[in-house]
Design an enzyme around this catalytic site. Structure first.
Site, PDB file in Angstrom:
ATOM      1  N   SER A 204       0.849  -1.186   0.000  1.00  0.00           N
ATOM      2  CA  SER A 204       0.000   0.000   0.000  1.00  0.00           C
ATOM      3  C   SER A 204       0.885   1.237   0.000  1.00  0.00           C
ATOM      4  CB  SER A 204      -0.898   0.021   1.241  1.00  0.00           C
ATOM      5  OG  SER A 204      -1.567   1.269   1.374  1.00  0.00           O
TER       6      SER A 204
ATOM      7  N   TYR B 131      -2.539  -1.779  10.104  1.00  0.00           N
ATOM      8  CA  TYR B 131      -2.526  -1.942   8.651  1.00  0.00           C
ATOM      9  C   TYR B 131      -1.259  -1.346   8.050  1.00  0.00           C
ATOM     10  CZ  TYR B 131      -4.071  -1.531   3.766  1.00  0.00           C
ATOM     11  OH  TYR B 131      -4.165  -1.620   2.402  1.00  0.00           O
TER      12      TYR B 131
END
Length: 284
Positions: A151, A165
């Site tokens: 990401s 995350y």
């Protein structure tokens, strides 16, 4: 199915294939001539996803599904080894992951949410990489491509706290880079896909009805919009194909310019406090 598609003759495992990037990648892989095993933790989502792939690519070479919890090594191993009967794995897209609604900052994130996130987002990718290497060796493959979903938050700070995350995706980048170097002489390539926030069910569920949280995300896009899953899937096709034969260990960023832009939230900014000592020094 394209008879001379970019992935013709390749066998691929795609995790998290029940929706989002995984589903869009499955569709494109099938269109490009790959035989695909779609893996996901949800049997219901898998069957719906498979039906959509076959609807859009009725002449696909092979589309099969397997329920798989990537946090369990036995599940990942079974998914990869299923392709031995097809001639062996050529590509794995380790895409399955979570972004939990209770994931927040260092103070507020519950320990069990931290552990759950690392178990799926990091350990699940490790299992996929491990069994991909074993399968490529077992089947005498001279080359193979592993693509791991990371990401952009692994590269820049997140506008909205999601510490578990963010940490997990940073781990994916580090893991991928090291494996790329370790296995380069074997012909096995490892690359990370770094998407910006996308218009997927995962993000929309996480944002919910929180307009402030949504604005904090949208404002950082030069285009003023979230990306679409299919835009990421096209990048995965490239990384999986022989067109990217000299691309290895790369943080492949597909973010609409998000990480290259300097953007601040809309609305009046609070005036900065005056540092009189510094002002006097500069004026002198």
């Amino acid at each position: 199915m394209a008879p001379n598609g970019r992935l013709a003759g390749k066998n691929a495992v795609i995790t998290g294939a029940g929706g989002g990037i995984g589903l869009e990648t499955s569709i494109l892989f099938a269109q490009e001539g790959a035989s695909i095993l779609m893996a996901d933790i949800s049997a219901v989502a898998l069957e719906k996803a498979k039906a959509k792939v076959l609807q859009l690519v009725p002449d696909a070479v092979r589309v099969e599904t397997k329920v798989c919890d990537v946090s369990k090594e036995a599940d990942v191993q079974a998914a990869v080894e299923a392709l031995d009967a097809w001639g062996g794995l050529d590509v794995i897209f380790n895409n399955a992951g979570i972004m939990h609604a209770d994931d927040a900052d260092a103070v507020s994130t519950p320990e069990h949410i931290w552990d759950l996130t690392q178990s799926i987002n990091v350990k699940g990718v490790w299992f996929g990489c491990k069994h991909a290497v074993l399968a490529l060796r077992r089947n005498g493959k001279a080359r193979g491509s592993v693509v791991n979903t990371a990401s952009v938050v692994a590269l820049v700070g997140s506008a909205t706290p999601q510490l578990a995350y963010t940490a997990s995706k940073g781990a994916v980048l580090a893991l991928t880079r090291e494996l790329a170097i370790v296995h380069a002489r074997e012909g096995f390539r490892f690359n990370s896909l770094c998407p910006a926030p996308l218009n997927t069910p995962l993000l929309q569920d996480w944002l919910g009805d929180d307009k402030e949280k949504r604005l904090r995300r949208e404002v950082h896009f030069p285009s003023g919009r979230f990306g679409e899953a299919v835009e990421q899937a096209k990048a995965v096709v490239f990384l999986a194909s022989d067109e990217s034969s000299f691309v290895n260990g790369h943080d492949f960023v597909v973010d609409g310019g998000m990480t290259k832009a300097y953007v601040t939230p809309e609305g009046p900014a609070a005036p900065a406090p005056v540092n009189n000592a510094l002002k006097d020094k500069l004026d002198s």
